[in-house]
Enzyme design. Structure first.
Site, short mmCIF file in Angstrom:
data_model
loop_
_atom_site.label_atom_id
_atom_site.label_comp_id
_atom_site.label_asym_id
_atom_site.label_seq_id
_atom_site.Cartn_x
_atom_site.Cartn_y
_atom_site.Cartn_z
N SER A 17 -28.64 -6.19 -4.03
CA SER A 17 -29.43 -7.38 -3.72
C SER A 17 -29.97 -6.87 -2.50
O SER A 17 -29.30 -6.53 -1.52
CB SER A 17 -28.76 -8.83 -3.95
OG SER A 17 -29.59 -9.67 -3.42
N ASN A 19 -31.50 -9.69 -0.69
CA ASN A 19 -31.55 -11.15 -0.05
C ASN A 19 -30.36 -11.28 0.64
O ASN A 19 -29.17 -11.33 0.11
CB ASN A 19 -31.74 -12.12 -1.31
CG ASN A 19 -31.86 -13.29 -0.68
OD1 ASN A 19 -31.19 -13.62 0.16
ND2 ASN A 19 -32.71 -14.22 -1.37
N ASP A 79 -29.63 -11.90 -11.60
CA ASP A 79 -30.92 -12.32 -11.30
C ASP A 79 -30.72 -13.88 -11.66
O ASP A 79 -30.12 -14.38 -12.36
CB ASP A 79 -31.85 -11.99 -12.38
CG ASP A 79 -33.26 -12.36 -12.25
OD1 ASP A 79 -33.74 -12.21 -11.13
OD2 ASP A 79 -33.90 -12.77 -12.93
N PHE A 162 -29.71 -21.28 0.96
CA PHE A 162 -30.97 -20.55 0.93
C PHE A 162 -31.94 -20.94 -0.30
O PHE A 162 -31.40 -21.57 -1.50
CB PHE A 162 -30.83 -19.13 0.97
CG PHE A 162 -30.09 -18.36 -0.41
CD1 PHE A 162 -30.66 -17.72 -1.30
CD2 PHE A 162 -28.77 -18.53 -0.43
CE1 PHE A 162 -29.99 -17.25 -2.40
CE2 PHE A 162 -27.91 -17.84 -1.28
CZ PHE A 162 -28.70 -17.36 -2.53
N GLY A 163 -32.99 -20.42 -0.47
CA GLY A 163 -33.77 -20.82 -1.50
C GLY A 163 -34.04 -22.14 -2.04
O GLY A 163 -34.54 -22.75 -1.08
N TYR A 164 -33.77 -22.47 -3.15
CA TYR A 164 -33.94 -24.03 -3.74
C TYR A 164 -32.85 -24.96 -3.31
O TYR A 164 -32.81 -25.98 -3.72
CB TYR A 164 -34.48 -23.77 -5.18
CG TYR A 164 -35.64 -23.18 -5.31
CD1 TYR A 164 -37.04 -23.62 -5.11
CD2 TYR A 164 -35.62 -21.88 -5.61
CE1 TYR A 164 -38.17 -23.07 -5.33
CE2 TYR A 164 -36.76 -21.30 -6.16
CZ TYR A 164 -38.28 -21.58 -5.68
OH TYR A 164 -39.16 -21.02 -6.12
N ASP A 165 -31.73 -24.41 -2.67
CA ASP A 165 -30.66 -25.26 -2.40
C ASP A 165 -30.96 -26.71 -1.80
O ASP A 165 -30.23 -27.55 -2.15
CB ASP A 165 -29.76 -24.52 -1.36
CG ASP A 165 -28.97 -23.38 -2.19
OD1 ASP A 165 -28.99 -23.22 -3.46
OD2 ASP A 165 -28.17 -22.57 -1.53
#
Length: 205
Positions: A17, A19, A79, A162-165
């Protein structure tokens, strides 16, 4: 080759990954695995594997097999993404690319909130999905899937993750992922179920 003087040492495992937030989370799940962990930063000459699949499974397999073949190591890749019911399961496999290149995590969360508001949906139902693939350089691959149902918050809340957390509230909870201590979130998340199964598999290999 084992000369009989000691046990065979398991080969290193590549965690594929790019990220940083995800790498940190995956490292935590793999902490008890008696394997040396390697990361894509250890292989700067390996080209990035394109995520051209239309499902989480396809993308996880593409990454795991591609990086396993390039590195010669057993490779774990995942993913994952957010599926929002009122948006036709978007952003889905395009979660990390939602809205196009150059957007930050915050930008994508704000775009998601605007798009969902336009639908007038009151339930705001959603789910996080994670598919983990473990591949050998020969191409042999195992898949593990985890899901977590929930809903999209009215606004971004929390500083963790992170992301949509910051916009996802898991079912049965009043806080978003980003409002939860990382150790607590790790125990209930969509990734936990997939990684627990993957670790169990790796312990037998």
């Amino acid at each position: 080759m084992n000369d009989g003087s000691g046990p065979l040492t398991p080969s290193p495992l590549l965690v594929a990954s790019g990220n940083p937030g995800k790498v940190k989370v995956l490292r935590g799940y793999l902490d008890g695995l008696p394997r040396e962990l390697r990361f894509l930063t250890d292989f700067p000459d390996i080209p990035e594997v394109a995520e051209t699949g239309t499902t989480f499974e396809e993308n996880a397999v593409l990454k795991a097999r591609g990086y396993a073949q390039a590195s010669g190591l057993q490779t774990l890749a995942d993913d994952s993404g957010l599926e929002v019911e009122a948006l036709g399961q978007a952003p889905g496999v395009y979660s990390a690319r939602y809205g196009g290149p150059g957007l930050s995590d915050r930008d994508r969360c704000e775009l998601l909130l605007r798009n969902l508001a336009d639908t007038g949906d009151a339930a705001r139902q959603a789910r996080f999905v994670c598919v983990v693939a473990v591949a050998l350089p020969t191409g042999e691959t195992e898949l593990f899937r985890g899901e977590r149902m929930g809903c999209i918050a009215e606004c971004m809340k929390g500083e963790y993750g992170f992301g949509y957390d910051p916009v996802f509230t898991p079912e049965g909870h009043a806080r978003t992922y980003a409002q939860m201590e990382p150790s607590y979130k790790s125990g209930i998340s969509h990734r936990q179920a997939a990684m627990a199964a993957a670790v169990s598999f790796l312990l037998r290999k």
